[in-house]
Each structure stands twice: as C-alpha cells, then as structure tokens.
Design a protein around this motif. Structure first.
Motif, PDB file in Angstrom:
ATOM      1  N   ARG A  22     -26.910  25.527 -20.860  1.00 31.91           N
ATOM      2  CA  ARG A  22     -27.205  24.289 -20.132  1.00 31.91           C
ATOM      3  C   ARG A  22     -26.322  23.138 -20.616  1.00 31.91           C
ATOM      4  N   THR A  23     -26.157  22.992 -21.914  1.00 26.47           N
ATOM      5  CA  THR A  23     -25.313  21.900 -22.417  1.00 26.47           C
ATOM      6  C   THR A  23     -23.847  22.149 -22.096  1.00 26.47           C
ATOM      7  N   PHE A  24     -23.420  23.418 -22.111  1.00 25.49           N
ATOM      8  CA  PHE A  24     -22.042  23.735 -21.744  1.00 25.49           C
ATOM      9  C   PHE A  24     -21.767  23.367 -20.296  1.00 25.49           C
ATOM     10  N   LEU A  25     -22.685  23.737 -19.392  1.00 25.50           N
ATOM     11  CA  LEU A  25     -22.508  23.413 -17.980  1.00 25.50           C
ATOM     12  C   LEU A  25     -22.527  21.897 -17.746  1.00 25.50           C
ATOM     13  N   ALA A  26     -23.405  21.190 -18.446  1.00 25.53           N
ATOM     14  CA  ALA A  26     -23.477  19.739 -18.290  1.00 25.53           C
ATOM     15  C   ALA A  26     -22.201  19.077 -18.786  1.00 25.53           C
ATOM     16  N   THR A  27     -21.681  19.535 -19.907  1.00 27.21           N
ATOM     17  CA  THR A  27     -20.441  18.977 -20.449  1.00 27.21           C
ATOM     18  C   THR A  27     -19.262  19.270 -19.528  1.00 27.21           C
TER      19      THR A  27
ATOM     20  N   ALA B 295     -19.349  19.826 -16.288  1.00 22.59           N
ATOM     21  CA  ALA B 295     -19.497  19.029 -15.068  1.00 22.59           C
ATOM     22  C   ALA B 295     -19.108  17.576 -15.317  1.00 22.59           C
ATOM     23  N   ALA B 296     -19.457  17.042 -16.472  1.00 29.99           N
ATOM     24  CA  ALA B 296     -19.115  15.653 -16.790  1.00 29.99           C
ATOM     25  C   ALA B 296     -17.604  15.487 -16.918  1.00 29.99           C
ATOM     26  N   VAL B 297     -16.944  16.421 -17.558  1.00 30.54           N
ATOM     27  CA  VAL B 297     -15.487  16.339 -17.712  1.00 30.54           C
ATOM     28  C   VAL B 297     -14.798  16.475 -16.357  1.00 30.54           C
ATOM     29  N   ALA B 298     -15.280  17.366 -15.530  1.00 33.00           N
ATOM     30  CA  ALA B 298     -14.675  17.559 -14.203  1.00 33.00           C
ATOM     31  C   ALA B 298     -14.843  16.323 -13.336  1.00 33.00           C
TER      32      ALA B 298
END
Length: 52
Positions: free
Chosen positions: A5-10, A12-15
């Motif tokens: 979950r934190t990997f996907l959130a990070t 998405a934020a960078v993208a």
C-alpha cells in the motif's frame, strides 16, 4: 516498513508530480460549435468539436 500500500501510494504521488507540469504547459483545447441544417431532422443541429 515498505508495504504494498505504501509503495503504491508513493509511486502514484511521484507520477502525479511528474505529470502535473506537463498538463499545465499544454494549452486548453478550444471548443468550436457549428450549426448545420439536417434534412433528416428537418431543423438545425449543433456539432461540437474540440481543437487543440
């Protein structure tokens, strides 16, 4: 701890941070509204186009 979950959130934020400046640079598309006579309808019809 890096979870999925934190990997996907990070990611998405960078993208989104990378994509926002590119979207802001592009001009907004113009709308062109054209009225034409439609014989089948027996009246006027509006045609809306988006032009970049």
């Amino acid at each position: 701890m890096l979870t999925r979950r934190t990997f996907l959130a990070t990611t998405a934020a960078v993208a989104s941070v990378r994509a926002i400046p590119q979207v802001a640079k592009s001009p907004a598309p113009r709308r062109i509204l054209t009225l034409v006579y439609d014989k089948a309808l027996g009246g006027m019809r509006a045609i809306d186009k988006l032009v970049r």
